[in-house]
Write an enzyme that holds these catalytic residues in place. Structure first.
Site, PDB file in Angstrom:
ATOM      1  N   GLU A  29      14.628  -4.067  -0.279  1.00  0.00           N
ATOM      2  CA  GLU A  29      13.621  -4.868  -0.967  1.00  0.00           C
ATOM      3  C   GLU A  29      12.764  -5.549   0.362  1.00  0.00           C
ATOM      4  OE1 GLU A  29      12.079  -6.100  -3.910  1.00  0.00           O
ATOM      5  OE2 GLU A  29      10.273  -6.375  -2.472  1.00  0.00           O
TER       6      GLU A  29
ATOM      7  N   GLY B  44       8.245  -7.635   3.579  1.00  0.00           N
ATOM      8  CA  GLY B  44       9.020  -8.819   4.020  1.00  0.00           C
ATOM      9  C   GLY B  44       9.609  -9.534   3.103  1.00  0.00           C
TER      10      GLY B  44
ATOM     11  N   ILE C 226       7.845 -10.596   0.497  1.00  0.00           N
ATOM     12  CA  ILE C 226       7.335 -10.664  -0.899  1.00  0.00           C
ATOM     13  C   ILE C 226       8.109  -9.747  -1.933  1.00  0.00           C
ATOM     14  CG2 ILE C 226       5.109  -9.514  -2.165  1.00  0.00           C
ATOM     15  CD1 ILE C 226       3.639  -9.692   0.570  1.00  0.00           C
TER      16      ILE C 226
ATOM     17  N   ASP D 234       3.793   1.883  11.138  1.00  0.00           N
ATOM     18  CA  ASP D 234       4.664   1.008  10.592  1.00  0.00           C
ATOM     19  C   ASP D 234       4.144   0.891   9.077  1.00  0.00           C
ATOM     20  OD1 ASP D 234       6.615  -1.362  10.363  1.00  0.00           O
ATOM     21  OD2 ASP D 234       4.684  -2.352   9.383  1.00  0.00           O
TER      22      ASP D 234
ATOM     23  N   LYS E 264       5.772   2.225   5.284  1.00  0.00           N
ATOM     24  CA  LYS E 264       5.912   1.151   3.971  1.00  0.00           C
ATOM     25  C   LYS E 264       5.358   1.997   2.960  1.00  0.00           C
ATOM     26  CE  LYS E 264       6.525  -2.892   6.778  1.00  0.00           C
ATOM     27  NZ  LYS E 264       5.656  -3.888   7.808  1.00  0.00           N
TER      28      LYS E 264
ATOM     29  N   GLY F 275       8.888 -11.767   9.604  1.00  0.00           N
ATOM     30  CA  GLY F 275       9.484 -12.984  10.073  1.00  0.00           C
ATOM     31  C   GLY F 275      11.114 -13.289   9.653  1.00  0.00           C
TER      32      GLY F 275
HETATM   33  N1  HSE Z   1       5.893  -5.293  12.866  1.00  0.00           N
HETATM   34  C1  HSE Z   1       5.670  -5.288  11.303  1.00  0.00           C
HETATM   35  C2  HSE Z   1       4.416  -6.179  11.155  1.00  0.00           C
HETATM   36  C3  HSE Z   1       6.750  -6.411  11.094  1.00  0.00           C
HETATM   37  O1  HSE Z   1       3.723  -6.585  12.123  1.00  0.00           O
HETATM   38  O2  HSE Z   1       4.122  -6.382   9.937  1.00  0.00           O
HETATM   39  C4  HSE Z   1       7.228  -6.361   9.607  1.00  0.00           C
HETATM   40  O3  HSE Z   1       7.741  -5.171   9.213  1.00  0.00           O
END
Ligand code: HSE
Length: 323
Positions: free
Chosen positions: A129, A134, A136, A201, A205, A303
């Site tokens: 999850e 994060g 959510i 990133d 996702k 976080g």
């Molecule tokens: N580097 C990522 C961000 C951290 O800034 O969203 C969380 O996946």
């Protein structure tokens, strides 16, 4: 009452946040799980770093087999980050009969099929999850309460660093380099922000979201990806003149022929759209299902404590099943 025993891989920011969240909310977590839950071993070389938590020294190990081969450990939480050795460690944990929880979007997106298949082969549960959005609760909602839907589209602001940078450029009129330095000083952006600002990133996702929503795994390096490094103050002003805001969007849409169209790119979002108002380091995922219509999920996408909340939610779900 059985105690669910956990081996934790990595005590960095997210590992520490998870440990803290378990300490802080132990009563709620154990009530929800219906068992007591204990982190009994931690794979981490840096024993002495001050993390603001008290961890008994005997919990630390530098030998992963102290976790994988430990018959007492039920669940392995992988919070190392990076594709390797994290992927191999998750597979090894599964092959040793451990249920696995991970927040590691890069490793999961790179090896999605292998991880899902290995979990099935070894009859263990794999939950992740925290890897998208994060804190959510998006993945469990897509595969739980929303799973009666045929999904049509997803638009996600799933990277906090780039959303923070674009927000400051839009609201304060600052240029990209100035805001990036500020974001690094505040600890939002990594010292090496490449994966964030180049959209990598967000592509990791999106790969995970598509696998769950459309049953279609696309490796992140096959997702057309554009980051935000070329976005100028002029482009932001141009968008504003059209009543739009530029956001880095992870976008996938089911086409009429059943194929899925997907990309990560900065897009001009109409200021009428709820995603236009998602600011700073916050994340939001806007999903359209054929029965539910439009739904939006909003919250802290990164976080230590928000991510720890999602990790422990997965631990609770597994504990409820295996206790
Ligand atoms: N580097 C990522 C961000 C951290 O800034 O969203 C969380 O996946």
């Amino acid at each position: 009452m059985k105690t669910i025993k956990i081996g934790l891989l990595g005590l960095g920011n997210i590992g520490t946040g998870t440990y803290k969240t378990l300490d802080m909310n132990r009563a709620e977590i154990e009530k929800a799980a219906g068992t007591s839950v204990d982190i009994v071993k931690i794979l981490e070389r840096d024993v002495d770093r001050d993390r603001g938590i008290t961890v008994p020294k005997e919990k630390f190990t530098s030998d992963p087999d102290d976790i994988f081969k430990n018959p007492e450990i039920d669940i392995v939480i992988e919070l190392l980050g990076g594709i390797e050795p994290a992927s191999t460690f998750m597979l090894t944990a599964m092959q040793n009969g451990k249920h696995v929880v991970s927040a590691n979007k890069a490793a999961i997106a790179a090896n999605y099929d292998k991880l899902i298949e290995t979990a099935k082969e070894n009859n263990v549960i794999f939950r992740f999850e925290a890897s998208v959005g994060g804190g959510i609760p998006i993945l469990g909602t897509l595969t739980g309460p929303l799973c009666a839907n045929r999904f049509e589209e997803v638009m996600g602001i799933v990277n906090g660093t780039t959303n923070y940078i674009l927000t400051k450029m839009t609201v304060d009129g600052l240029d990209y380099d100035t805001v990036l330095k500020d974001a690094q000083a505040k600890g939002f952006a990594e010292a090496d922000p490449t994966a964030d600002v180049e959209g990598i990133d967000a592509a990791n996702k999106l790969s995970i979201l598509m696998a769950l929503m459309f049953d279609k795994y696309i490796a992140p390096d096959k997702i057309p990806t554009t980051g935000i490094t070329h976005i100028t103050s002029e482009a932001i002003e141009d968008a504003r003149s059209r009543n739009c805001t530029i956001k880095l969007i992870a976008h996938a849409r089911k086409l009429d022929d059943g194929e899925v169209d997907y990309k990560v790119a900065p897009m001009e979002i109409s200021n009428e759209h709820p995603l236009a108002g998602i600011n700073n380091e916050f994340n939001a995922v806007f999903v359209t299902g054929n029965a539910v219509g439009d739904v939006m999920f909003y919250g802290k996408g990164a976080g230590p404590l928000p991510t720890g909340s999602a990790v422990l939610g997965d631990v609770i779900e597994i504990s409820k099943t295996i206790k």
